[in-house]
Design a protein around this motif. Structure first.
Motif, short mmCIF file in Angstrom:
data_model
loop_
_atom_site.label_atom_id
_atom_site.label_comp_id
_atom_site.label_asym_id
_atom_site.label_seq_id
_atom_site.Cartn_x
_atom_site.Cartn_y
_atom_site.Cartn_z
N UNK A 1 0.60 -0.76 -0.15
CA UNK A 1 -0.13 0.00 -0.10
C UNK A 1 0.63 1.40 -0.11
N UNK A 2 1.93 0.95 0.82
CA UNK A 2 2.86 2.28 0.04
C UNK A 2 3.29 2.60 -0.94
N UNK A 3 3.38 1.74 -2.14
CA UNK A 3 4.15 1.17 -3.88
C UNK A 3 2.75 2.37 -4.13
N UNK A 4 1.40 1.32 -3.69
CA UNK A 4 0.28 2.36 -4.71
C UNK A 4 -0.91 3.27 -4.12
N UNK A 5 -0.49 4.25 -4.80
CA UNK A 5 -1.74 4.80 -4.51
C UNK A 5 -3.14 4.58 -5.45
N UNK A 6 -3.90 4.67 -4.26
CA UNK A 6 -6.15 4.28 -4.38
C UNK A 6 -6.78 5.38 -4.87
N UNK A 7 -7.32 5.76 -5.64
CA UNK A 7 -8.44 6.59 -5.58
C UNK A 7 -9.83 5.56 -5.65
N UNK A 8 -10.63 6.61 -4.64
CA UNK A 8 -11.94 5.96 -4.46
C UNK A 8 -12.76 6.91 -5.23
N UNK A 9 -14.03 6.29 -5.45
CA UNK A 9 -15.10 7.44 -6.36
C UNK A 9 -15.80 7.23 -4.19
N UNK A 10 -15.43 8.77 -4.22
CA UNK A 10 -16.56 9.09 -2.77
C UNK A 10 -18.15 10.15 -2.81
N UNK A 11 -19.11 9.41 -2.87
CA UNK A 11 -20.25 9.58 -3.13
C UNK A 11 -20.93 11.57 -1.87
N UNK A 12 -19.29 11.69 -1.32
CA UNK A 12 -19.83 12.65 -0.77
C UNK A 12 -20.01 13.69 -1.46
N UNK A 13 -18.72 13.69 -2.07
CA UNK A 13 -18.46 14.76 -3.17
C UNK A 13 -18.01 14.70 -4.22
N UNK A 14 -18.85 13.32 -5.03
CA UNK A 14 -19.08 13.51 -5.67
C UNK A 14 -17.31 12.84 -7.21
N UNK A 15 -16.33 12.81 -6.31
CA UNK A 15 -15.33 12.92 -6.48
C UNK A 15 -14.64 11.47 -6.72
N UNK A 16 -13.27 11.36 -7.98
CA UNK A 16 -12.72 10.29 -6.86
C UNK A 16 -11.22 11.31 -6.54
N UNK A 17 -11.26 10.34 -5.53
CA UNK A 17 -10.35 10.76 -4.37
C UNK A 17 -8.83 10.56 -4.46
N UNK A 18 -8.08 10.69 -3.18
CA UNK A 18 -6.90 9.92 -3.52
C UNK A 18 -7.26 9.31 -1.55
N UNK A 19 -7.28 8.34 -1.84
CA UNK A 19 -7.40 7.52 -0.38
C UNK A 19 -6.39 7.18 0.27
N UNK A 20 -7.41 7.98 1.43
CA UNK A 20 -5.47 7.99 2.96
C UNK A 20 -6.19 7.82 3.88
N UNK A 21 -6.00 6.31 4.32
CA UNK A 21 -6.85 6.17 5.76
C UNK A 21 -6.55 6.81 7.44
N UNK A 22 -7.12 6.89 8.05
CA UNK A 22 -7.11 8.51 9.04
C UNK A 22 -5.71 7.70 9.80
N UNK A 23 -6.03 6.13 9.90
CA UNK A 23 -4.14 5.92 10.46
C UNK A 23 -3.80 5.18 10.08
N UNK A 24 -2.20 5.57 9.27
CA UNK A 24 -1.62 4.31 8.13
C UNK A 24 -1.26 3.46 8.45
N UNK A 25 -1.76 2.73 7.39
CA UNK A 25 -1.54 1.05 7.07
C UNK A 25 -3.00 0.27 7.85
N UNK A 26 -3.74 1.00 8.66
CA UNK A 26 -5.54 0.51 9.21
C UNK A 26 -6.67 0.25 8.96
N UNK A 27 -7.39 0.03 8.38
CA UNK A 27 -8.22 0.56 7.32
C UNK A 27 -10.27 0.29 7.92
N UNK A 28 -11.19 0.40 8.84
CA UNK A 28 -12.05 0.57 9.35
C UNK A 28 -13.23 0.82 8.29
N UNK A 29 -13.96 -0.40 7.93
CA UNK A 29 -14.47 -0.52 6.81
C UNK A 29 -16.34 -0.91 7.64
N UNK A 30 -17.14 -0.17 7.56
CA UNK A 30 -18.80 -0.92 7.29
C UNK A 30 -19.47 -0.99 5.98
#
Length: 492
Positions: free
Chosen positions: A4-33
């Protein structure tokens, strides 16, 4: 260094309607519901597509080396018929109709849900909480919202005050709706008389004497609102603000909109960084609906016991079919589409089975390392599985050329090719390469050989219509006949 440190992931955020760079709140950890099923009936194919999309996303995060806490709930109370504010609970209604305890209904369809997902090769979530298991947490959140002035109690029910909330917050920001327009377009309904505004939604509903599912609360016996459970469970296990919240597009409003309002009213924070929504599944170009007969259950696809498809299809093949469309696009399922997809699926698996036996040379014409990165580039572009699958078939083309001696590959590149294609096909897409047993293979071979003999007899009798029909029907099933000097052979 993690992937994940080598790959830059972009996701479509429904809240902004844009594709954004994915940066988790805590590096290396993801919370998903992800909003799970309301367990009052067999899980339908559209829901399976949503959960499959997030299973793929979960798998990719794990592949990249993230530590993921994936929470997917079970709704076993509070979801009223037609997603309304008044009326009967979906599970209670089913229990009444079938003369069962509500928890018998819940158990039956939770088991069905798990069985279907297991066939589709889903990874289990980290936590699978239930609404009924978190009544206390929901009551505590209601107390806080009342204390902060954003909810009111009337006749034993508690409602969220949308108009008051909207004065200092933006109710409708996820779905793009304006409260003024909602109010202008709302007809007054008799059942909404006790609410201050038709837009207000229930946090707690008073249980009428005939209501089966009920719990004690400071406002009397009742049951929680459908929207509240997800706020309670997501914040309990992932914190007041977490990385990803997912679900089907049909949940954007009112469900997810209400979740945002509840969280902001109770703790003053926006609950989610990235909202991800999957699109719908149609059948033969039309919306799936039991009432019109345009409907099919996953189990009916696996067994072939239906009047819509010409044959049975394996769970892994159906999964492959769904992965051929981006999770945000509408996907139409049909007999022809599944048959075409099955051919591609078999071709992919055949190539994977061939990799080990490829002859090794001194040079590689196929740039394996550039191809490998192109697979990551596809997934890093908002989990673009159709592009990933196209890249996998680029590799299939080269595997076949190497097999035919028209290209060569070094031992090191062959290792990279094998490891990469297996990682993306099995670990990320979640497909399975299940081969038939020896007995099944023998039966199939015998059947095809019989048909080849019948075709030969037809040709000798100049019955070319029958001969061509046998060849074409076998081809439609993915069985290719090859005529040669020494007779006819076949391949699957």
């Amino acid at each position: 260094m993690q992937l994940y440190e080598q790959q830059k992931l972009r996701v479509h955020n429904s809240l902004t309607g844009k594709k954004e760079l994915f940066v988790p709140l805590n590096p290396g950890y993801i919370g998903m519901y992800v909003c799970g099923p309301t367990v009052y009936s067999n899980v339908h194919l559209g829901n399976c597509r949503t959960f499959m999309s997030f299973d793929m996303i979960f798998r990719y995060f794990k592949h990249l080396g993230y530590k993921v806490r994936y929470v997917r709930n079970i709704t076993d109370a509070g979801h009223l018929v037609d997603d309304a504010e008044d009326g009967e609970d979906k599970i209670a209604k089913k229990a009444r109709l079938e003369q069962l305890e509500p928890m018998e209904v819940v158990q039956r369809y939770t088991v069905d849900f798990h069985n279907i997902l297991e066939k589709f090769n889903f990874l289990p979530p980290s936590i699978e909480p239930t609404a009924t298991g978190h009544i206390i947490e929901q009551i505590e959140i209601i107390k806080v919202i009342i204390e902060k002035g954003y909810a009111y109690e009337i006749n034993g029910s508690v409602y969220f005050d949308v108009v008051k909330f909207n004065k200092t917050n933006d109710y409708g920001k996820l779905s793009g709706r304006k409260l003024e327009d909602m109010i202008a377009n709302t007809r007054e309904l008799a059942a909404q008389d006790e609410k201050r505004s038709p837009q207000d939604f229930a946090l707690w509903k008073k249980a009428e004497p005939a209501h089966i599912m009920r719990w004690p609360s400071p406002w009397g016996d009742g049951f929680p609102g459908w929207h509240l459970e997800c706020t309670a469970m997501s914040t309990k296990y992932l914190g007041e603000t977490f990385d990803i919240h997912g679900g089907g597009m049909d949940l954007k409003f009112p469900h997810h909109e209400c979740e945002i309002a509840q969280a902001e009213a109770s703790n003053g924070k926006s609950p989610v960084q990235y909202w991800l929504h999957t699109n719908m599944l149609t059948l033969n170009g039309k919306k799936m609906a039991k009432s019109t007969g345009n409907s099919i259950l996953p189990g009916e696809i696996f067994s072939g016991d239906n009047e819509i498809l010409s044959k049975a299809f394996s769970p892994s093949m159906v999964r492959f079919f769904m992965m051929q469309a981006h999770y945000t696009s509408i996907l139409d399922i049909s007999n022809d589409a599944l048959l075409a997809s099955e051919k591609g699926f078999n071709k992919l698996m055949e190539a994977i089975n061939t990799v080990d036996s490829l002859a090794e040379g001194k040079q590689t014409q196929f740039d394996v390392h550039a191809w490998k990165q192109s697979c990551y580039d596809a997934m890093n572009d908002d989990f673009n599985t159709p592009i990933l699958i196209a890249k996998l078939f680029d590799a299939v083309k080269h595997i076949n050329l190497i097999k035919e001696g028209k290209e060569s590959i070094t031992a090191d590149d062959k290792t990279v090719l094998k490891e990469t294609i297996q990682a993306f096909v099995f670990d990320v897409l979640g497909l399975e390469n299940k081969t038939n047993s020896a007995a099944d293979t023998e039966k199939l071979s015998g059947t095809v050989e019989l048909l080849i003999q019948l075709r030969k007899n037809a040709r000798e009798n100049k019955d070319f219509a029958t001969s061509d029909s046998i060849r074409d029907q076998l081809a439609a099933l993915g069985i290719q006949l090859k005529d040669g000097k020494e007779g006819t052979t076949f391949s699957l």
